[in-house]
Design a protein around this motif. Structure first.
Motif, PDB file in Angstrom:
ATOM      1  N   ALA A 178      49.637  18.522  39.394  1.00 54.23           N
ATOM      2  CA  ALA A 178      51.024  18.946  39.211  1.00 54.23           C
ATOM      3  C   ALA A 178      51.142  19.859  37.988  1.00 54.23           C
ATOM      4  O   ALA A 178      51.855  20.869  38.015  1.00 54.23           O
ATOM      5  CB  ALA A 178      51.933  17.729  39.054  1.00 54.23           C
ATOM      6  N   ALA A 179      50.431  19.518  36.916  1.00 53.07           N
ATOM      7  CA  ALA A 179      50.463  20.341  35.702  1.00 53.07           C
ATOM      8  C   ALA A 179      49.883  21.719  35.974  1.00 53.07           C
ATOM      9  O   ALA A 179      50.422  22.740  35.504  1.00 53.07           O
ATOM     10  CB  ALA A 179      49.700  19.649  34.577  1.00 53.07           C
ATOM     11  N   VAL A 180      48.801  21.776  36.741  1.00 53.65           N
ATOM     12  CA  VAL A 180      48.203  23.064  37.082  1.00 53.65           C
ATOM     13  C   VAL A 180      49.181  23.886  37.923  1.00 53.65           C
ATOM     14  O   VAL A 180      49.341  25.093  37.729  1.00 53.65           O
ATOM     15  CB  VAL A 180      46.851  22.868  37.820  1.00 53.65           C
ATOM     16  CG1 VAL A 180      46.361  24.164  38.437  1.00 53.65           C
ATOM     17  CG2 VAL A 180      45.814  22.298  36.874  1.00 53.65           C
ATOM     18  N   GLY A 181      49.866  23.232  38.842  1.00 51.82           N
ATOM     19  CA  GLY A 181      50.841  23.936  39.678  1.00 51.82           C
ATOM     20  C   GLY A 181      51.997  24.492  38.861  1.00 51.82           C
ATOM     21  O   GLY A 181      52.425  25.638  39.056  1.00 51.82           O
ATOM     22  N   VAL A 182      52.531  23.683  37.937  1.00 46.31           N
ATOM     23  CA  VAL A 182      53.642  24.139  37.093  1.00 46.31           C
ATOM     24  C   VAL A 182      53.180  25.300  36.208  1.00 46.31           C
ATOM     25  O   VAL A 182      53.888  26.303  36.047  1.00 46.31           O
ATOM     26  CB  VAL A 182      54.201  22.967  36.249  1.00 46.31           C
ATOM     27  CG1 VAL A 182      55.151  23.460  35.171  1.00 46.31           C
ATOM     28  CG2 VAL A 182      54.877  21.952  37.146  1.00 46.31           C
ATOM     29  N   ALA A 183      51.979  25.174  35.637  1.00 48.61           N
ATOM     30  CA  ALA A 183      51.455  26.248  34.782  1.00 48.61           C
ATOM     31  C   ALA A 183      51.234  27.523  35.588  1.00 48.61           C
ATOM     32  O   ALA A 183      51.540  28.627  35.130  1.00 48.61           O
ATOM     33  CB  ALA A 183      50.159  25.802  34.120  1.00 48.61           C
ATOM     34  N   GLY A 184      50.726  27.400  36.802  1.00 46.76           N
ATOM     35  CA  GLY A 184      50.509  28.568  37.653  1.00 46.76           C
ATOM     36  C   GLY A 184      51.816  29.242  38.023  1.00 46.76           C
ATOM     37  O   GLY A 184      51.923  30.471  38.015  1.00 46.76           O
ATOM     38  N   ARG A 185      52.830  28.448  38.323  1.00 39.33           N
ATOM     39  CA  ARG A 185      54.134  29.018  38.667  1.00 39.33           C
ATOM     40  C   ARG A 185      54.742  29.742  37.464  1.00 39.33           C
ATOM     41  O   ARG A 185      55.302  30.842  37.599  1.00 39.33           O
ATOM     42  CB  ARG A 185      55.066  27.914  39.135  1.00 39.33           C
ATOM     43  CG  ARG A 185      56.393  28.429  39.574  1.00 39.33           C
ATOM     44  CD  ARG A 185      57.221  27.351  40.206  1.00 39.33           C
ATOM     45  NE  ARG A 185      58.507  27.927  40.592  1.00 39.33           N
ATOM     46  CZ  ARG A 185      59.642  27.281  40.567  1.00 39.33           C
ATOM     47  NH1 ARG A 185      59.659  26.021  40.214  1.00 39.33           N
ATOM     48  NH2 ARG A 185      60.747  27.870  40.923  1.00 39.33           N
ATOM     49  N   ALA A 186      54.621  29.124  36.282  1.00 39.66           N
ATOM     50  CA  ALA A 186      55.151  29.759  35.075  1.00 39.66           C
ATOM     51  C   ALA A 186      54.408  31.063  34.784  1.00 39.66           C
ATOM     52  O   ALA A 186      55.019  32.060  34.381  1.00 39.66           O
ATOM     53  CB  ALA A 186      55.036  28.817  33.882  1.00 39.66           C
ATOM     54  N   TYR A 187      53.110  31.081  35.016  1.00 40.83           N
ATOM     55  CA  TYR A 187      52.332  32.299  34.789  1.00 40.83           C
ATOM     56  C   TYR A 187      52.789  33.407  35.730  1.00 40.83           C
ATOM     57  O   TYR A 187      52.956  34.555  35.316  1.00 40.83           O
ATOM     58  CB  TYR A 187      50.843  32.041  34.965  1.00 40.83           C
ATOM     59  CG  TYR A 187      50.027  33.306  34.883  1.00 40.83           C
ATOM     60  CD1 TYR A 187      49.791  33.918  33.654  1.00 40.83           C
ATOM     61  CD2 TYR A 187      49.534  33.921  36.024  1.00 40.83           C
ATOM     62  CE1 TYR A 187      49.082  35.098  33.565  1.00 40.83           C
ATOM     63  CE2 TYR A 187      48.819  35.099  35.949  1.00 40.83           C
ATOM     64  CZ  TYR A 187      48.595  35.681  34.718  1.00 40.83           C
ATOM     65  OH  TYR A 187      47.892  36.849  34.635  1.00 40.83           O
ATOM     66  N   LEU A 188      52.973  33.054  37.003  1.00 37.52           N
ATOM     67  CA  LEU A 188      53.413  34.068  37.959  1.00 37.52           C
ATOM     68  C   LEU A 188      54.797  34.599  37.627  1.00 37.52           C
ATOM     69  O   LEU A 188      55.103  35.770  37.834  1.00 37.52           O
ATOM     70  CB  LEU A 188      53.392  33.499  39.381  1.00 37.52           C
ATOM     71  CG  LEU A 188      52.010  33.246  39.972  1.00 37.52           C
ATOM     72  CD1 LEU A 188      52.135  32.569  41.333  1.00 37.52           C
ATOM     73  CD2 LEU A 188      51.232  34.534  40.080  1.00 37.52           C
ATOM     74  N   LYS A 189      55.658  33.723  37.110  1.00 39.73           N
ATOM     75  CA  LYS A 189      57.028  34.130  36.807  1.00 39.73           C
ATOM     76  C   LYS A 189      57.107  34.943  35.512  1.00 39.73           C
ATOM     77  O   LYS A 189      57.775  35.970  35.446  1.00 39.73           O
ATOM     78  CB  LYS A 189      57.917  32.898  36.705  1.00 39.73           C
ATOM     79  CG  LYS A 189      59.380  33.212  36.576  1.00 39.73           C
ATOM     80  CD  LYS A 189      60.216  31.941  36.649  1.00 39.73           C
ATOM     81  CE  LYS A 189      61.687  32.296  36.609  1.00 39.73           C
ATOM     82  NZ  LYS A 189      62.512  31.095  36.675  1.00 39.73           N
ATOM     83  N   TYR A 190      56.421  34.481  34.457  1.00 47.85           N
ATOM     84  CA  TYR A 190      56.546  35.103  33.138  1.00 47.85           C
ATOM     85  C   TYR A 190      55.289  35.863  32.699  1.00 47.85           C
ATOM     86  O   TYR A 190      55.327  36.601  31.736  1.00 47.85           O
ATOM     87  CB  TYR A 190      56.850  34.041  32.083  1.00 47.85           C
ATOM     88  CG  TYR A 190      58.107  33.274  32.369  1.00 47.85           C
ATOM     89  CD1 TYR A 190      59.350  33.882  32.268  1.00 47.85           C
ATOM     90  CD2 TYR A 190      58.056  31.944  32.767  1.00 47.85           C
ATOM     91  CE1 TYR A 190      60.506  33.183  32.538  1.00 47.85           C
ATOM     92  CE2 TYR A 190      59.210  31.234  33.038  1.00 47.85           C
ATOM     93  CZ  TYR A 190      60.437  31.848  32.919  1.00 47.85           C
ATOM     94  OH  TYR A 190      61.577  31.157  33.197  1.00 47.85           O
ATOM     95  N   GLY A 191      54.201  35.672  33.394  1.00 45.03           N
ATOM     96  CA  GLY A 191      52.924  36.252  32.979  1.00 45.03           C
ATOM     97  C   GLY A 191      52.905  37.769  32.986  1.00 45.03           C
ATOM     98  O   GLY A 191      52.402  38.404  32.068  1.00 45.03           O
ATOM     99  N   LYS A 192      53.463  38.372  33.998  1.00 46.23           N
ATOM    100  CA  LYS A 192      53.456  39.839  34.092  1.00 46.23           C
ATOM    101  C   LYS A 192      54.241  40.452  32.942  1.00 46.23           C
ATOM    102  O   LYS A 192      53.814  41.423  32.334  1.00 46.23           O
ATOM    103  CB  LYS A 192      54.052  40.279  35.438  1.00 46.23           C
ATOM    104  CG  LYS A 192      53.368  39.684  36.623  1.00 46.23           C
ATOM    105  CD  LYS A 192      52.568  40.678  37.357  1.00 46.23           C
ATOM    106  CE  LYS A 192      51.984  39.982  38.570  1.00 46.23           C
ATOM    107  NZ  LYS A 192      50.751  40.429  38.953  1.00 46.23           N
ATOM    108  N   HIS A 193      55.388  39.866  32.638  1.00 43.95           N
ATOM    109  CA  HIS A 193      56.200  40.366  31.523  1.00 43.95           C
ATOM    110  C   HIS A 193      55.450  40.179  30.200  1.00 43.95           C
ATOM    111  O   HIS A 193      55.414  41.082  29.364  1.00 43.95           O
ATOM    112  CB  HIS A 193      57.540  39.643  31.481  1.00 43.95           C
ATOM    113  CG  HIS A 193      58.372  40.019  30.289  1.00 43.95           C
ATOM    114  ND1 HIS A 193      58.907  41.275  30.138  1.00 43.95           N
ATOM    115  CD2 HIS A 193      58.720  39.312  29.189  1.00 43.95           C
ATOM    116  CE1 HIS A 193      59.567  41.324  28.986  1.00 43.95           C
ATOM    117  NE2 HIS A 193      59.472  40.143  28.405  1.00 43.95           N
TER     118      HIS A 193
END
Length: 115
Positions: free
Chosen positions: A13-28
């Protein structure tokens, strides 16, 4: 056994949340980081002089090679030369060309010191 499964589920679950946050904010964050890094001048974090040697030795280059002021005393020149040659001597794996430039810098500063 059950605790292992719970820990594994929490980890996934932690990996999933971190991956989602990366996709959302990572590019910026990546573009902001790239802009910041591009605004820093090249060589800002290097304590070494960028560039090659001048064709003819001058005071500035001799001082840069030895790491001292070109107007340093004879004792400072001798101490700096000894320290650098111990680290760069060809018998200890250093470059003969660099050793020659270190010796040339010492000789240049010694020749230009007031007697």
């Amino acid at each position: 056994m059950a605790s292992s499964a719970i820990l594994l589920g929490l980890g996934m679950a932690a990996v999933g949340v971190a991956g989602r946050a990366y996709l959302k904010y990572g590019k910026h964050a990546q573009s902001h980081l790239k802009k910041t890094l591009d605004s820093i001048p090249n060589g800002s974090f290097s304590k070494y002089y960028k560039g090659g040697f001048d064709p003819k030795m001058n005071k500035r280059e001799a001082g840069l090679i030895l790491g001292i002021s070109p107007n340093a005393s004879r004792a400072k020149v001798k101490e700096a030369h000894k320290r650098i040659m111990l680290l760069n001597h060809p018998d200890r794996g250093g470059s003969p060309y660099i050793a020659a430039k270190i010796n040339e810098a010492k000789d240049f500063i010694d020749a230009n010191l007031k007697k």
